[in-house]
Design an enzyme around this catalytic site. Sequence first.
Site, PDB file in Angstrom:
ATOM      1  N   ASN A   1     -10.500  -2.108  -6.186  1.00 42.67           N
ATOM      2  CA  ASN A   1      -9.740  -1.962  -7.068  1.00 42.67           C
ATOM      3  C   ASN A   1     -10.515  -1.642  -8.053  1.00 42.67           C
ATOM      4  O   ASN A   1      -9.760  -0.496  -9.095  1.00 42.67           O
ATOM      5  CB  ASN A   1      -8.258  -2.218  -7.266  1.00 42.67           C
ATOM      6  CG  ASN A   1      -7.594  -2.431  -6.005  1.00 42.67           C
ATOM      7  OD1 ASN A   1      -6.669  -2.973  -6.130  1.00 42.67           O
ATOM      8  ND2 ASN A   1      -7.370  -1.171  -5.465  1.00 42.67           N
TER       9      ASN A   1
ATOM     10  N   ASP B   1       0.853  -1.107  -0.497  1.00 41.92           N
ATOM     11  CA  ASP B   1      -0.076   0.102  -0.016  1.00 41.92           C
ATOM     12  C   ASP B   1       0.661   1.424   0.050  1.00 41.92           C
ATOM     13  O   ASP B   1       2.439   1.178   0.273  1.00 41.92           O
ATOM     14  CB  ASP B   1      -0.517  -0.229   1.452  1.00 41.92           C
ATOM     15  CG  ASP B   1      -1.659   0.276   1.100  1.00 41.92           C
ATOM     16  OD1 ASP B   1      -1.888   1.488  -0.052  1.00 41.92           O
ATOM     17  OD2 ASP B   1      -2.471   1.018   1.894  1.00 41.92           O
TER      18      ASP B   1
HETATM   19  C1  FPP Z   1      -1.941   0.399  -3.204  1.00 46.72           C
HETATM   20  O1  FPP Z   1      -1.009   1.927  -3.570  1.00 46.72           O
HETATM   21  C2  FPP Z   1      -1.490  -0.212  -4.610  1.00 46.72           C
HETATM   22  C3  FPP Z   1      -2.183  -0.843  -5.904  1.00 46.72           C
HETATM   23  C4  FPP Z   1      -3.524  -0.557  -5.497  1.00 46.72           C
HETATM   24  C5  FPP Z   1      -1.944  -1.992  -6.410  1.00 46.72           C
HETATM   25  C6  FPP Z   1      -0.360  -2.563  -6.157  1.00 46.72           C
HETATM   26  C7  FPP Z   1       0.628  -3.337  -6.889  1.00 46.72           C
HETATM   27  C8  FPP Z   1       1.826  -2.692  -7.551  1.00 46.72           C
HETATM   28  C9  FPP Z   1       2.542  -3.020  -6.746  1.00 46.72           C
HETATM   29  C10 FPP Z   1       2.466  -2.459  -8.482  1.00 46.72           C
HETATM   30  C11 FPP Z   1       2.812  -4.037  -8.707  1.00 46.72           C
HETATM   31  C12 FPP Z   1       1.432  -4.271  -9.417  1.00 46.72           C
HETATM   32  C13 FPP Z   1       1.774  -4.906 -11.104  1.00 46.72           C
HETATM   33  C14 FPP Z   1      -0.348  -5.075 -11.130  1.00 46.72           C
HETATM   34  C15 FPP Z   1       2.446  -5.879 -11.150  1.00 46.72           C
HETATM   35  P1  FPP Z   1      -2.277   2.863  -3.778  1.00 46.72           P
HETATM   36  O2  FPP Z   1      -2.476   2.780  -5.436  1.00 46.72           O
HETATM   37  O3  FPP Z   1      -3.829   2.216  -3.048  1.00 46.72           O
HETATM   38  O4  FPP Z   1      -2.032   3.959  -3.003  1.00 46.72           O
HETATM   39  P2  FPP Z   1      -2.745   5.159  -1.825  1.00 46.72           P
HETATM   40  O5  FPP Z   1      -3.253   4.418  -0.955  1.00 46.72           O
HETATM   41  O6  FPP Z   1      -1.311   5.998  -1.232  1.00 46.72           O
HETATM   42  O7  FPP Z   1      -3.340   5.849  -2.887  1.00 46.72           O
END
Ligand code: FPP
Length: 233
Positions: free
Chosen positions: A61, A13
């Site tokens: 998501n 996250d």
């Molecule tokens: C959470 O951060 C992360 C995700 C929803 C996606 C996780 C994906 C990766 C680590 C990249 C690798 C993945 C693939 C598909 C190869 P967030 O976007 O919720 O962050 P925030 O809470 O700061 O908005």
Amino acid sequence: MDKKLKHIAIIMDGNGRWASKQGLPRSAGHKKGAETLQEIAKAVADMGIECMTVYAFSTENWKRDKAEVDYLMNLLRQYLKSELKEIKDRGARIKVIGERDMLAPDIIEQINNLEKETLNNDKFTFCIALSYGSRAEILSAVRRTSSLVAKGDLHLDDIDENMFSNMLYTSGIPDPDIVIRTSGEQRISNYLLWQLAYSELFFTKTLWPDFTVNELKEIINDFNSRERRYGKV
Ligand code: FPP
């Protein structure tokens, strides 16, 4: 007391916040997050740990902006095509858990091929939760179990924890010993609810793109110093 570390599960996250902090679009955070994932996966495989499960995309998501979902799906295509080769070459079995039908047909095909190709690899299991939600997983296991009972192929007395675990997507994988969530949020967010009944939980403020192998090692050291009693005294 079983202290051998077999399975690390991670909620990656904080990609979006990492990007905003540097004045970059959210996509830049996901791109850096994918690089971090690659480093951590290689390190975990090299440590001789049996399994790692990462939460790459939740059923929730899908509700994000179409542009962000498209970006993540393209990142996934790229990841499945190139980065995973490096992990495969380390003798890894690739397993994907989640509502596979919701993914694009070309991604489903890539996943099916990877799973088939690596089925007999037993050094390390790299499990990717994609379009995954734990309640949906449990419900689907309940439906499958009920249908066996309805057909007369299963007796009610034969439904026990072990049998039910084998109805989940994670069948055959040991329960996680450690669950790590980055970015300071202290929630489980519908991740492996059945499987983490006895897991040790670690929450770190580090945003996923900044997470390092060193921090992982600190968590593992901390885990090794904790006493797991599984309800016993
Ligand atoms: C959470 O951060 C992360 C995700 C929803 C996606 C996780 C994906 C990766 C680590 C990249 C690798 C993945 C693939 C598909 C190869 P967030 O976007 O919720 O962050 P925030 O809470 O700061 O908005």
